[in-house]
Structures are given as structure tokens and as C-alpha cells.
Motif scaffolding. Sequence first.
Motif, mmCIF file in Angstrom:
data_model
loop_
_atom_site.group_PDB
_atom_site.id
_atom_site.type_symbol
_atom_site.label_atom_id
_atom_site.label_comp_id
_atom_site.label_asym_id
_atom_site.label_seq_id
_atom_site.Cartn_x
_atom_site.Cartn_y
_atom_site.Cartn_z
ATOM 1 N N ARG A 37 42.391 32.643 30.484
ATOM 2 C CA ARG A 37 42.027 31.358 30.635
ATOM 3 C C ARG A 37 40.351 31.447 31.349
ATOM 4 O O ARG A 37 39.589 30.699 31.359
ATOM 5 C CB ARG A 37 42.804 30.543 31.569
ATOM 6 N N TYR A 38 40.398 32.620 32.051
ATOM 7 C CA TYR A 38 39.168 33.032 32.660
ATOM 8 C C TYR A 38 38.678 34.394 32.216
ATOM 9 O O TYR A 38 38.575 35.632 32.911
ATOM 10 C CB TYR A 38 39.348 33.040 34.406
ATOM 11 N N PRO A 39 37.951 34.457 31.005
ATOM 12 C CA PRO A 39 37.758 35.816 30.252
ATOM 13 C C PRO A 39 36.547 36.425 30.845
ATOM 14 O O PRO A 39 35.699 35.955 31.531
ATOM 15 C CB PRO A 39 37.432 35.393 28.874
ATOM 16 N N VAL A 40 36.762 37.954 31.036
ATOM 17 C CA VAL A 40 35.882 38.742 31.542
ATOM 18 C C VAL A 40 34.654 38.678 30.312
ATOM 19 O O VAL A 40 33.600 38.996 30.767
ATOM 20 C CB VAL A 40 36.283 40.154 31.990
ATOM 21 N N ASN A 41 35.026 38.758 29.142
ATOM 22 C CA ASN A 41 34.173 38.984 27.738
ATOM 23 C C ASN A 41 34.854 38.161 26.819
ATOM 24 O O ASN A 41 36.249 37.730 26.995
ATOM 25 C CB ASN A 41 34.203 40.464 27.654
ATOM 26 N N VAL A 42 34.057 37.822 26.094
ATOM 27 C CA VAL A 42 34.509 37.033 24.613
ATOM 28 C C VAL A 42 35.545 37.904 24.063
ATOM 29 O O VAL A 42 35.736 38.888 23.940
ATOM 30 C CB VAL A 42 33.479 36.685 23.643
ATOM 31 N N GLY A 43 36.948 36.960 23.891
ATOM 32 C CA GLY A 43 38.094 37.760 23.188
ATOM 33 C C GLY A 43 39.082 38.345 24.439
ATOM 34 O O GLY A 43 39.928 38.783 23.685
ATOM 35 N N HIS A 44 38.763 37.932 25.495
ATOM 36 C CA HIS A 44 39.663 38.594 26.585
ATOM 37 C C HIS A 44 41.075 38.130 26.102
ATOM 38 O O HIS A 44 41.294 37.216 26.512
ATOM 39 C CB HIS A 44 39.260 38.489 28.006
ATOM 40 N N HIS A 94 51.292 42.053 33.348
ATOM 41 C CA HIS A 94 50.481 41.714 31.992
ATOM 42 C C HIS A 94 49.170 42.907 31.997
ATOM 43 O O HIS A 94 48.939 43.554 32.805
ATOM 44 C CB HIS A 94 49.578 40.272 31.977
ATOM 45 N N VAL A 95 48.954 42.960 30.622
ATOM 46 C CA VAL A 95 48.031 43.934 30.330
ATOM 47 C C VAL A 95 46.544 43.255 29.737
ATOM 48 O O VAL A 95 46.818 42.572 29.075
ATOM 49 C CB VAL A 95 48.396 44.992 29.232
ATOM 50 N N HIS A 96 45.764 43.703 30.311
ATOM 51 C CA HIS A 96 44.382 42.975 29.878
ATOM 52 C C HIS A 96 43.601 43.888 28.781
ATOM 53 O O HIS A 96 43.750 45.151 28.917
ATOM 54 C CB HIS A 96 43.170 43.016 30.912
ATOM 55 N N ILE A 97 43.440 43.118 27.534
ATOM 56 C CA ILE A 97 42.583 43.621 26.496
ATOM 57 C C ILE A 97 41.301 43.052 26.658
ATOM 58 O O ILE A 97 41.284 41.796 26.118
ATOM 59 C CB ILE A 97 43.382 43.520 25.243
ATOM 60 N N ILE A 98 40.211 43.698 26.926
ATOM 61 C CA ILE A 98 39.007 43.286 27.199
ATOM 62 C C ILE A 98 37.984 43.929 26.010
ATOM 63 O O ILE A 98 37.489 45.045 26.063
ATOM 64 C CB ILE A 98 38.400 43.493 28.551
ATOM 65 N N PRO A 99 37.497 43.124 24.978
ATOM 66 C CA PRO A 99 36.649 43.515 23.975
ATOM 67 C C PRO A 99 35.297 44.017 24.784
ATOM 68 O O PRO A 99 35.024 43.236 25.449
ATOM 69 C CB PRO A 99 36.624 42.319 22.929
ATOM 70 N N ARG A 100 34.801 45.199 24.068
ATOM 71 C CA ARG A 100 33.425 45.278 24.927
ATOM 72 C C ARG A 100 32.312 45.385 23.747
ATOM 73 O O ARG A 100 32.452 45.607 22.615
ATOM 74 C CB ARG A 100 33.377 46.608 25.500
ATOM 75 N N TYR A 101 31.152 44.942 24.043
ATOM 76 C CA TYR A 101 30.131 44.820 22.981
ATOM 77 C C TYR A 101 28.777 45.537 23.531
ATOM 78 O O TYR A 101 28.635 45.633 24.449
ATOM 79 C CB TYR A 101 29.663 43.129 22.948
ATOM 80 N N GLN A 102 28.282 46.095 22.291
ATOM 81 C CA GLN A 102 26.949 46.869 22.672
ATOM 82 C C GLN A 102 26.088 46.211 23.592
ATOM 83 O O GLN A 102 25.891 45.012 22.966
ATOM 84 C CB GLN A 102 26.519 47.357 21.570
ATOM 85 N N GLY A 103 25.519 46.332 24.652
ATOM 86 C CA GLY A 103 24.583 45.913 25.158
ATOM 87 C C GLY A 103 25.124 44.834 26.513
ATOM 88 O O GLY A 103 24.402 43.989 27.059
ATOM 89 N N ASP A 104 26.643 44.542 26.440
ATOM 90 C CA ASP A 104 27.199 43.833 27.460
ATOM 91 C C ASP A 104 27.105 43.869 28.810
ATOM 92 O O ASP A 104 27.123 43.015 29.830
ATOM 93 C CB ASP A 104 28.651 43.168 27.096
#
Length: 131
Positions: free
Chosen positions: A27-34, A95-105
Motif C-alpha cells: 500500500r506504500y510502495p518504495v517503487n512501482v510494482g512493490h 513478510h518478504v518485500h519484492i521491490i522492482p528496480r529500474y535503470q536510473g531510479d
Amino acid sequence: MSQCIFCRLEKTEILLENELSKAFFDRYPVNVGHVLVIPKRHLTNLFEASLEEMISLWKLCEEVKEELNKRFQPDGFNLGMNIGAAAGQTIFHAHVHIIPRYQGDVKDPRGGIRKIKQSHVPYPGEGEGPT
């Protein structure tokens, strides 16, 4: 635990699930798709999980990764967990966080989770996220 928000998730919030685990967007994502992946049984932390629950969690993490690849095409991922208040845990359901990362984020991603990334969405009471 009726007061645990993770134990009371609506079916519509579930992204993926298997027999022992479920996954949903943070609900409070660190990045898009968290996404968060949790055991269905209420456990305070993952050290309390059975081997079967751990296998279930990991299999679901792999399915989440594939789903996130389809939806968002990230360039990498950070996986993590906070165990205990001193480690930053605020919801005491494992809980396990899965945080997508993006080039340049971030300007320099070296060190991965050792660096705090500015939150994509501010966490309640934290203003604009970590500094």
C-alpha cells in the motif's frame, strides 16, 4: 489475529497465492510494482515458519517476479525483510518485500538495499519518505 491487517486482506487485494502463501501490492510502495509475500498462517517473523511455509513463500516469490516482469519490465529486484522493531518491522506478520528496480531510479544503485531509496509513495507519518 483479527487485528492484523495482513490477516484481513480482501480477496480482491490478492495478486497471487498458493496453498500456504499470498502476495499483494504494498500500500506504500518504495517503487512501482512493490509486492509483499506473506505466509497465510499468522507468524510474527519468518524464523517461525515451517520448512513447507518457507518453500511455499519462495515459490510464490518466483511467481511474483514473473508477474512483475510481464507487467512492469523491471531491470532488477531487491528482496528483503524486516524482522523486529529494531530492524524497522512495523507490521508484525512475517513478510518478504519484492521491490522492482529500474535503470536510473536512483543515481548510483551500487550497494542495493544498503542505501535507502526515496519512497515512491510516502509512508504514513514519514513526510516524503526516507532521507
